[in-house]
Scaffold this active site. Structure first.
Site, short mmCIF file in Angstrom:
data_model
loop_
_atom_site.label_atom_id
_atom_site.label_comp_id
_atom_site.label_asym_id
_atom_site.label_seq_id
_atom_site.Cartn_x
_atom_site.Cartn_y
_atom_site.Cartn_z
N ASP A 167 6.15 20.82 -27.19
CA ASP A 167 6.37 19.63 -26.44
C ASP A 167 7.37 19.48 -25.46
N SER B 167 -1.27 26.99 -5.69
CA SER B 167 -0.96 28.50 -6.26
C SER B 167 -1.66 28.78 -7.61
N ARG C 78 1.99 1.43 14.91
CA ARG C 78 1.59 1.04 13.63
C ARG C 78 2.19 -0.26 12.88
N HIS D 54 13.12 11.70 2.92
CA HIS D 54 12.66 12.76 3.29
C HIS D 54 12.29 13.88 2.08
N TYR E 188 8.77 15.63 0.19
CA TYR E 188 8.47 16.93 -0.51
C TYR E 188 8.54 16.91 -2.03
N HIS F 216 15.25 13.12 11.38
CA HIS F 216 13.98 13.39 12.19
C HIS F 216 13.03 11.94 12.18
N HIS F 217 13.50 11.06 11.18
CA HIS F 217 12.46 9.78 11.18
C HIS F 217 13.20 8.68 12.06
N SER G 62 13.04 5.51 -14.44
CA SER G 62 11.89 6.28 -14.93
C SER G 62 11.87 7.57 -14.41
N SER G 63 12.09 7.94 -13.21
CA SER G 63 11.97 9.10 -12.49
C SER G 63 12.91 10.09 -12.91
N GLU H 129 12.08 12.82 -0.76
CA GLU H 129 10.89 12.01 -1.41
C GLU H 129 9.50 12.61 -0.97
N LYS I 71 4.07 30.05 2.88
CA LYS I 71 3.19 29.49 1.55
C LYS I 71 1.77 29.76 2.18
N HIS J 11 0.89 -1.20 0.10
CA HIS J 11 -0.06 -0.02 -0.18
C HIS J 11 1.05 1.18 -0.11
N THR K 101 7.45 27.05 4.95
CA THR K 101 5.90 26.40 4.83
C THR K 101 4.98 27.32 5.14
N TRP L 77 7.14 0.11 3.85
CA TRP L 77 7.60 0.60 2.57
C TRP L 77 9.04 1.35 2.76
C1 HEA Z 1 0.03 8.92 -0.97
C2 HEA Z 1 0.02 8.11 -0.35
C3 HEA Z 1 -0.99 7.41 0.53
C4 HEA Z 1 -2.46 7.45 0.25
C5 HEA Z 1 -3.10 8.26 -0.95
C6 HEA Z 1 -2.89 6.61 1.26
C7 HEA Z 1 -4.40 6.22 1.33
C8 HEA Z 1 -5.03 5.62 2.24
N1 HEA Z 1 -4.39 5.12 3.43
FE1 HEA Z 1 -2.25 4.91 3.67
N2 HEA Z 1 -0.10 4.76 3.73
C9 HEA Z 1 0.83 5.18 3.15
C10 HEA Z 1 0.46 6.51 2.17
C11 HEA Z 1 -0.81 6.50 1.48
N3 HEA Z 1 -1.94 6.13 1.94
C12 HEA Z 1 2.09 5.03 3.53
C13 HEA Z 1 3.24 5.63 2.88
C14 HEA Z 1 2.03 4.18 4.56
C15 HEA Z 1 3.04 3.49 5.46
C16 HEA Z 1 3.26 2.10 4.92
C17 HEA Z 1 4.22 1.54 5.87
O1 HEA Z 1 3.99 1.54 7.26
O2 HEA Z 1 5.10 0.89 5.14
C18 HEA Z 1 0.30 3.91 4.82
C19 HEA Z 1 -0.02 3.08 5.76
C20 HEA Z 1 -1.56 3.11 6.08
C21 HEA Z 1 -2.08 2.61 7.22
C22 HEA Z 1 -1.20 1.99 8.12
C23 HEA Z 1 -0.97 0.42 8.18
C24 HEA Z 1 -0.13 -0.05 9.17
O3 HEA Z 1 0.51 0.70 9.75
O4 HEA Z 1 -0.08 -1.24 9.25
C25 HEA Z 1 -3.41 2.74 6.86
C26 HEA Z 1 -4.45 2.25 8.14
O5 HEA Z 1 -5.27 2.64 8.17
C27 HEA Z 1 -3.84 3.38 5.61
C28 HEA Z 1 -4.81 3.77 5.39
C29 HEA Z 1 -5.14 4.16 4.20
C30 HEA Z 1 -6.49 4.67 3.65
C31 HEA Z 1 -7.84 4.14 4.26
C32 HEA Z 1 -6.29 5.35 2.40
C33 HEA Z 1 -7.55 5.89 1.67
O6 HEA Z 1 -7.36 7.27 1.56
C34 HEA Z 1 -7.35 5.05 0.26
C35 HEA Z 1 -8.65 5.50 -0.65
C36 HEA Z 1 -8.80 4.90 -1.86
C37 HEA Z 1 -9.43 3.74 -2.47
C38 HEA Z 1 -10.22 3.16 -1.54
C39 HEA Z 1 -9.31 3.50 -3.85
C40 HEA Z 1 -9.86 4.38 -4.78
C41 HEA Z 1 -11.40 3.98 -4.76
C42 HEA Z 1 -11.86 3.20 -5.65
C43 HEA Z 1 -11.23 2.60 -7.02
C44 HEA Z 1 -13.46 3.10 -5.48
C45 HEA Z 1 -14.04 1.55 -5.25
C46 HEA Z 1 -13.27 0.67 -4.51
C47 HEA Z 1 -13.55 -0.05 -3.26
C48 HEA Z 1 -14.35 0.91 -2.30
C49 HEA Z 1 -13.04 -1.20 -2.91
N4 HEA Z 1 -2.31 3.76 5.27
C1 HEA Z 2 3.79 15.10 1.66
C2 HEA Z 2 4.34 14.49 2.40
C3 HEA Z 2 4.90 15.21 3.80
C4 HEA Z 2 5.06 16.44 4.26
C5 HEA Z 2 4.68 17.79 3.45
C6 HEA Z 2 5.72 16.47 5.63
C7 HEA Z 2 5.95 17.40 6.25
C8 HEA Z 2 6.53 17.44 7.55
N1 HEA Z 2 6.72 16.39 8.22
FE1 HEA Z 2 6.32 14.33 7.55
N2 HEA Z 2 6.06 12.55 7.20
C9 HEA Z 2 5.66 12.11 5.84
C10 HEA Z 2 5.20 12.96 5.02
C11 HEA Z 2 5.05 14.39 4.85
N3 HEA Z 2 5.80 15.07 6.13
C12 HEA Z 2 5.67 10.69 5.83
C13 HEA Z 2 5.24 9.77 4.66
C14 HEA Z 2 6.18 10.22 7.37
C15 HEA Z 2 6.35 8.90 7.47
C16 HEA Z 2 7.12 7.92 6.97
C17 HEA Z 2 7.23 6.55 7.39
O1 HEA Z 2 7.70 6.38 8.76
O2 HEA Z 2 6.76 5.89 6.89
C18 HEA Z 2 6.41 11.64 7.83
C19 HEA Z 2 7.10 11.28 9.23
C20 HEA Z 2 7.49 12.62 9.93
C21 HEA Z 2 8.27 12.49 10.87
C22 HEA Z 2 8.74 11.24 11.58
C23 HEA Z 2 7.90 10.78 12.48
C24 HEA Z 2 8.25 9.61 13.21
O3 HEA Z 2 8.53 8.48 12.44
O4 HEA Z 2 8.50 9.56 14.52
C25 HEA Z 2 8.55 13.92 11.30
C26 HEA Z 2 9.31 14.04 12.58
O5 HEA Z 2 9.82 15.22 12.44
C27 HEA Z 2 7.99 14.55 10.51
C28 HEA Z 2 8.03 16.09 10.54
C29 HEA Z 2 7.37 16.58 9.32
C30 HEA Z 2 7.50 18.35 9.32
C31 HEA Z 2 8.08 19.13 10.41
C32 HEA Z 2 6.98 18.71 8.09
C33 HEA Z 2 6.68 20.09 7.64
O6 HEA Z 2 7.09 20.34 6.23
C34 HEA Z 2 5.29 20.71 7.96
C35 HEA Z 2 5.31 22.28 7.76
C36 HEA Z 2 4.05 22.93 7.91
C37 HEA Z 2 3.48 23.57 8.89
C38 HEA Z 2 4.05 23.64 10.24
C39 HEA Z 2 2.06 23.96 8.72
C40 HEA Z 2 1.94 25.49 8.21
C41 HEA Z 2 2.76 26.46 8.92
C42 HEA Z 2 1.98 27.51 9.42
C43 HEA Z 2 0.75 27.75 9.57
C44 HEA Z 2 3.04 28.39 9.80
C45 HEA Z 2 3.21 28.82 11.51
C46 HEA Z 2 3.40 27.55 12.12
C47 HEA Z 2 4.15 27.11 13.34
C48 HEA Z 2 5.20 28.37 13.49
C49 HEA Z 2 4.03 26.23 14.06
N4 HEA Z 2 7.21 13.96 9.31
CU LIG Z 3 10.76 13.63 6.90
#
Ligand code: HEA
Ligand code: HEA
Ligand SMILES: [Cu+2]
Ligand code: CUA
Lengths: 527, 294, 371
Positions: free
Chosen positions: A107, A270, A452, A255, A259, A304-305, A171-172, A257, A333, A78, A330, A143
């Site tokens: 293009d 925007s 989790r 990380h 962003y 931070h992870h 590809s990317s 990734e 923005k 997933h 952020t 993942w």
């Molecule tokens: C962009 C990334 C993305 C997106 C979009 C989602 C979307 C969703 N995720 Fe996410 N998720 C991750 C990225 C994402 N996730 C990642 C990185 C992890 C960590 C994995 C790891 O731990 O290694 C994670 C882990 C994760 C967990 C934790 C699993 C665990 O720790 O064991 C859960 C649990 O609830 C969850 C739930 C969901 C749900 C309910 C959605 C929903 O938003 C999804 C909704 C979409 C659909 C349902 C499909 C489209 C719909 C149809 C085609 C309609 C018809 C079909 C049916 C109704 C069957 N996700």
């Molecule tokens: C699109 C993806 C995305 C984005 C944008 C971010 C944004 C941020 N993430 Fe997140 N992050 C993930 C995707 C993302 N993250 C994923 C997938 C994981 C889990 C991976 C895994 O383990 O599977 C993760 C996990 C993760 C962790 C690790 C947690 C853990 O495993 O223990 C941390 C810890 O620092 C973190 C921090 C942040 C911070 C500080 C930002 C900042 O960029 C956020 C900044 C934004 C704001 C703060 C809000 C707007 C700001 C204001 C309104 C200004 C004023 C605010 C203040 C002064 C407070 N993220």
């Molecule tokens: Cu990070």
């Protein structure tokens, strides 16, 4: 130089070829963009069904539907599929469609390579999905595939997983190179960097991030491959290596990734907010600088992870401070978007609804990110559902909502037809409610202590898990509306004007809807 | 920007074929490795891998051949040329980052992981698990000598590696001379300088091969020799692969020169390969310093 | 009950934290100084975020309501304002600095490396914890004790479902206890929320963590790093006792170790071994080799009717179980189980599921271990 006649369509067809070969052999940015978008939608469905499998198992405590090893495979797949299969290709597809049109190019810069970038993906993901049916099962190590669970203790299918990652990386990287070359080199006369639409800017910076970190991912999976098959000890202390080395290299990729998955979303929002606020984007220049700062900072926050892996104190402090710093650009923005809406003349068509929801829900996700960044407190949050809640807030109502907003926003341009507005709005509201029911309770169960990646949980987490599962199915089924709406719109409907939206600005809106096969055969002048 | 001068190539079947080839290679390699590790023979995997590689080779020949033809027919404008340059430049940057991952791993184990295992620094408690282990670099004595018997000795940097450094640096110079000659349209000189570069590349690879043989046969420095061997071989190995590839590319350019391609104005293909060659050279300097000397 | 909570949840997320705490939607406050510090930090950041959210979303809501076209709003044409932009860069920065100060202090406190009163080495195994009290003769494994039928929904789930073990780690209150955390196979993470200790267990390395518990009690946690199949089934239970009770427990542990030694000297019948072995199999082997002994193809080998289970395979079988197979998930059980348990489980396997492979005695195991 050459005496040949030099226009974009020199000696070639003016429209698409017929049949399947159109798609197999195409060099056209729109065809390739369409393929990327469809691919992404399919992957979103596959990854979503896996998410629903997870949620169904977690509906109640106890093991009812699936066994733990399959649960782990679902979680892993997933995450991988959503990240690499749904979000990234969707953004590349949008870039393919829009970047040439926005900068006034016929293009992409390297059209054949563009096609190759796309066609690698279906093969890579077929291989990745095939692993589920192999002996020992598919990847089951999350993942983030931490060694040694993903090396010494992994099922044999991990080898195919590694090669699939290599292919996705190729590809990317090629896709990103193409986008950079297009933006640097094919801008219409007069379009200086500081006049480029923000979507183009954010993609330029994203492409740079991609080229910088995808090779690092390739490097780390290569080290895994060596550990598994060639007896090296990169991630094994017995030979002087370190399992934590894996995490450092992985997150150096990982990380940036995340962003990569949000910067193009910033660009999209925007574009949309000014259109529907009928007002110029507030703080264009600071938007550009903020995006760049986020990208640069993203290279020095990775650990931070890893706050709980036992880093020395100085490392913890460094990574805590740098991570917190990201909130500043952020925030800029977010404030700019709000200042754009402020004193505008707003209407709320579907794209705008998604964009506004993006701003709110992404910010909530950002706040929980900031909480996670506080290292001492992350010792309690880490690897709980609080983290899951955080990243779904930035990814689902973040990245995914922005993609949906973009789809509604540009669909009339792409197809020449208007989509069904009321169905769009219904889709929005169901999604908005569904997303919050699904992911908001995860904050609570996370704080209350649910780890989790577990298929079964203690009884005190039962209620909120049930709520989350219900929300997930609501959100999932709401997406059927999305698909239906797109299909209908592609097949016909009310004709769209060239401008499409009252408040739209930019080169892409000067082309007819749908645009000609080769966008700008004569570069337009930008003043 | 220049006026409306843009060439959108026709539909092409190369990309999809190349994807199929890549898939066959990846799938074949995966099956082969798994079979080898399970000691189960790997015939089918090997065949798939070879077919894929052969196919990819043919496709690349065809694809590049096509591009060269277009280029010779003068279909590429100056703008197109710039696109190619950006493309190549960023590709090399991606390669730099690929090597950066391995260099990063090297620095991490040298300055942090190995000292910790040896009982030094913030996490020295780890030494409890490896009684008697002492941190040294190069790591001749691994924590678990049974699983990962360390090397008896390491390669002396001041023999073959120094020679190889001289070879590669010289080759960077000769390729620059070739470039200068090309700009002056002195075709005789280009051929010679390019040939010299190619020969230097081949000799480098040959010496590298000798060094590997020595490492394996005499020094016990192998992939299984613990982290020193692992980082040594992954860095020098990938570098060697890049030198080999670069040499191939140089040969192709040389053949094209022989056929009269390129002129003092238009020679992107030549420059791309030259850049690549310089990049390979710079990586080697890094290797020489951090893998061999320090 | 359930409806109540649902209603609460849906009635909006603006519930005061005091109410929220009762419904277990917040971090536990815990029972150590550090856990309190962390809890307070958590609440501070939370409130700061809420405050910022109120302002930011407030302005936005205002615009959404009043600056909409349907209300006749006309777009103004400003799109830059240097001072505002500088302000909203500096103010958040200031807030962050203010947050970083207490955060750093707490972190530094957590890294306090001063000498501890008790040192316990904690080792993660797939999927159990081992506790060795350094300098004392105490060394045991702690397994999940929730019965399989509760997990499979065949019995009602107990109060501490999935959070209970056969032998908790016992520590005294008011003393500084240091945990030296490591792992034997993959990465695990030792986590007890009430102590605010979460530390990854990295194979081959040692991480340190410490705690001083204020109140006696039983504190439950779980493994917090994905470690394979049964990651969700390796709880941590800490039993904090008064100094006195703790010393008593230490004494009883030493006795138990002696009783075990005596049992190993005794003569065992095959039947006794088999019935004891079945129990051991359930706790130690079943997770991988499955209840029917068939294993999971591709991951864990079956143990039914293989050459190993025939008469000649006896010593090889015992050797595998005692010394494990390096580099695979099959651990060396010699260090985990007593000689009696080893003999029992091997004998059980050799006679279960239609196997007929004879028996082995604890004495033979002892010899094998000595080899
Ligand atoms: C962009 C990334 C993305 C997106 C979009 C989602 C979307 C969703 N995720 Fe996410 N998720 C991750 C990225 C994402 N996730 C990642 C990185 C992890 C960590 C994995 C790891 O731990 O290694 C994670 C882990 C994760 C967990 C934790 C699993 C665990 O720790 O064991 C859960 C649990 O609830 C969850 C739930 C969901 C749900 C309910 C959605 C929903 O938003 C999804 C909704 C979409 C659909 C349902 C499909 C489209 C719909 C149809 C085609 C309609 C018809 C079909 C049916 C109704 C069957 N996700
Ligand atoms: C699109 C993806 C995305 C984005 C944008 C971010 C944004 C941020 N993430 Fe997140 N992050 C993930 C995707 C993302 N993250 C994923 C997938 C994981 C889990 C991976 C895994 O383990 O599977 C993760 C996990 C993760 C962790 C690790 C947690 C853990 O495993 O223990 C941390 C810890 O620092 C973190 C921090 C942040 C911070 C500080 C930002 C900042 O960029 C956020 C900044 C934004 C704001 C703060 C809000 C707007 C700001 C204001 C309104 C200004 C004023 C605010 C203040 C002064 C407070 N993220
Ligand atoms: Cu990070
Ligand atoms: Cu042990 Cu998770």
């Amino acid at each position: 130089m050459s005496t040949l006649e030099q226009t974009a369509s020199t000696g070639h067809h003016h429209g698409p070829a017929k049949g399947i070969t159109r798609w197999l052999y195409t060099t056209n940015h729109k065809d390739i963009g369409t393929m990327y978008l469809i691919f992404s939608l399919v992957m979103f469905m596959v990854g979503g069904c896996m998410a629903l499998t997870i949620r169904a198992e977690l509906f109640q405590p106890g093991l009812q539907l699936i066994q733990p090893e399959f649960f782990n495979q679902m979680t892993t797949m997933h995450g991988l599929i959503m990240v690499f299969g749904a979000v990234m290709p969707a953004f590349v597809g949008l870039a393919n469609w829009m970047v040439p049109m926005m900068v006034g190019a016929p293009d992409m810069a390297l059209p054949r390579m563009n096609n190759w970038s796309f066609w690698i993906l279906p093969f890579a993901f077929s291989m990745m999905l095939m692993t589920l049916f192999m002996e020992g099962g598919g990847p089951n190590f999350g993942w983030t595939f931490y060694a040694p669970l993903s090396t010494t203790y992994a099922p044999p299918s991990v080898t195919f997983f590694i090669f699939a990652v290599h292919m996705m990386g190729i590809s990317s990287i090629m896709g990103a190179i193409n986008i950079i070359a297009t933006i640097f080199n094919l801008r219409a006369p007069g379009m200086t960097f500081m006049k480029m639409p923000l979507f183009v800017w954010t993609w330029l910076i994203t492409a740079f991030l991609l080229i910088a970190v995808m090779p690092v991912l390739a490097g780390v999976v290569t080290m895994m491959l060596m550990d598994i098959h060639f007896g090296t000890s990169f991630f094994n202390a017995a030979g002087g290596g370190d399992p934590v080395l894996f995490q450092h290299v992985f997150w150096f990729f990982g990380h940036p990734e995340v962003y990569i998955m949000i910067l193009p979303a910033f660009g999209i929002v925007s574009e949309i907010i000014p259109t529907f606020a009928r007002k110029k984007l507030f703080g264009y220049t600071s938007m550009v600088y903020a995006t760049s700062s986020i990208a640069i900072l993203s290279f020095i926050v990775w650990a931070h992870h890893m706050f709980t892996v036992g880093m020395p104190l100085i490392g913890e402090l460094f990574f805590m401070f740098t991570t917190m710093l990201i909130a500043v650009p952020t925030g800029v923005k977010v404030f700019n978007w709000i200042a754009t809406m402020f004193r505008g003349s707003m209407t709320f068509e579907t794209p705008m609804l998604f964009a506004v929801a993006f701003v709110v829900l992404f910010t909530i996700g950002g706040f929980s990110g900031l909480m996670l960044a506080i290292a001492p407190v992350d010792f309690q949050y880490h690897d709980t559902y609080f983290v899951v809640a955080h990243f779904h807030y930035v990814l689902v109502p973040g990245a995914i909502f922005s993609i949906m907003a973009a789809t509604y926003y540009w669909l009339p341009k792409w197809t020449g037809n208007m989509y069904n507005e009321s169905m769009g709005k219904l889709h929005f509201w169901l999604s908005f409610i569904g997303v919050n029911i699904t992911f908001f309770p995860m904050h609570f169960i996370g704080l209350a202590g649910m780890p989790r990646r577990i298929p079964d949980y203690a009884l005190q987490f039962a209620d909120f898990n049930m709520v989350a599962s219900v929300g997930a199915f609501l959100f999932g089924f709401a997406q059927l509306l999305f698909i239906y709406n797109i299909v209908c719109c592609a097949r016909g409907g009310k004709k769209a004007t060239d401008r499409v939206w009252e408040g739209s600005h930019g080169l892409e809106w000067t082309l007819p809807s749908p645009p000609p096969y080769h966008s700008f055969t004569q570069p337009p002048k930008v003043d | 920007m220049s006026s409306a001068t843009y060439y959108v190539p026709e539909e092409s079947r190369w990309p999809i074929l190349a994807s199929v080839a890549l898939f066959l290679m990846a799938f074949g390699a995966g099956s082969l490795l798994n079979a080898l590790s399970a000691e189960a023979g790997g015939g089918a995997g090997m065949v798939t891998l070879l077919i894929g590689a052969l196919l990819l080779g043919l496709i690349l020949v065809g694809w590049f051949g096509h591009v060269i033809k277009e280029s010779q027919a003068g279909m590429y404008s100056a703008q197109m040329d710039r696109s190619f340059r950006w493309g190549m430049g960023w590709f090399i940057f991606s390669e730099v980052m690929f090597f950066a991952a391995f260099f990063g791993a090297l620095f991490y184990v040298r300055t942090l992981a190995v000292p910790w295992l040896g009982g030094e620094g913030a996490k020295g408690a780890a030494n409890m698990l490896w009684p008697g282990f002492e941190a040294t670099w190069p790591l001749l004595q691994t924590p678990d000598m049974e699983l990962f018997p360390g090397p008896q000795a390491i390669i002396d940097p001041w023999h073959v590696p120094l020679l190889n450094t001289v070879l590669l640096v010289t080759s960077s110079v000769t390729v620059t001379f070739a470039h200068k000659a090309l700009k002056r349209d002195n075709r005789g000189a280009i051929k010679l300088w390019l040939l010299a570069t190619i020969l230097l590349g081949i000799v480098f690879v040959y010496f590298q091969g000798l060094e590997y043989a020595e490492a394996y046969n005499e020094l016990g420095l192998t992939l299984q020799a613990g982290i020193y061997g692992a980082t040594f071989f992954i860095l020098t190995g990938f570098h060697g692969v890049h030198v080999t590839l670069g040499t191939f590319m140089l040969i192709i350019i040389w053949l094209r020169i022989l056929k009269g391609h390129f002129d003092s104005e238009k020679h992107f293909g030549f420059e791309a390969v030259a850049w690549y060659w310089h990049f390979v050279d710079v990586v080697w300097i890094g290797l020489f310093l951090f893998v061999y000397v320090f | 009950m359930r409806c109540n909570r649902l209603a609460l949840l849906l009635s909006g997320f603006v519930i005061s934290p005091a109410v929220v705490a009762e419904w277990e939607v917040n971090l536990v406050r815990g029972v150590t100084e550090i856990s309190h510090a962390i809890f307070d930090l958590h609440m501070i950041i939370f409130y700061v975020c809420v405050a910022i959210a109120v302002v930011v979303f407030g302005v936005m809501l205002w615009s959404i309501i009043y600056h909409r076209k349907s209300r006749g709003a006309k777009a103004h044409h400003f799109h830059e304002h240097l001072w505002v932009e500088i302000l909203w860069t500096i103010i958040p920065f200031g807030i962050l600095v203010a947050m970083a100060v207490p955060a750093s202090q707490t972190l530094i406190q957590m890294y306090d490396k001063s000498e501890a009163d008790i040192n316990i080495q904690v080792t993660g195994y797939q999927w159990k914890w081992r506790y060795q009290y350094l300098g004392q003769d105490i060394d045991f494994f702690s397994n999940l004790s929730t019965p399989q039928d509760q997990i499979n929904n065949e019995a009602t789930k107990g109060e501490n479902y999935l959070l209970e073990v056969d032998q908790p780690v016992v520590i005294p209150v008011g003393k500084k206890v240091r945990f030296l955390i490591t792992a034997n196979d993959v990465i695990h993470s030792w986590w007890v929320p009430a102590l605010a200790v979460k530390q990854d267990a990295i194979p081959g390395f040692i991480n340190e963590a410490w705690t001083v518990v204020d109140e006696p009690g039983i504190y439950r946690g779980q493994c917090a790093e994905l470690c394979g199949r049964d990651h969700g089934f390796m709880p941590v239970v800490v039993d904090a006792r008064s100094e006195e009770d703790y010393l008593q427990w230490v004494a009883s542990q030493t006795q138990a170790q002696q009783a075990e030694k005596a049992a190993a000297e005794q003569t065992w019948t095959m039947e006794a071994l088999i019935s004891k072995g079945e129990e051991v199999y359930k706790t130690s082997c079943l997770a991988c080799h499955q209840a029917n002994g068939q294993g999971i193809p591709g991951a864990f080998p079956g143990l039914v009717n293989t050459p190993l289970m025939s008469g000649d395979g006896l010593m090889e079988h015992a050797r595998i179980v005692v010394h494990g197979r390096t580099g695979t998930a099959m651990q060396a059980f010699g260090e985990q189980l007593s000689d009696v348990d080893l003999a029992a489980v091997i004998t059980y396997e050799r006679n279960a599921w239609g196997n007929d492979g004879g028996m082995i005695t604890p004495q033979q195991i002892k010899q094998l271990k000595a080899e």
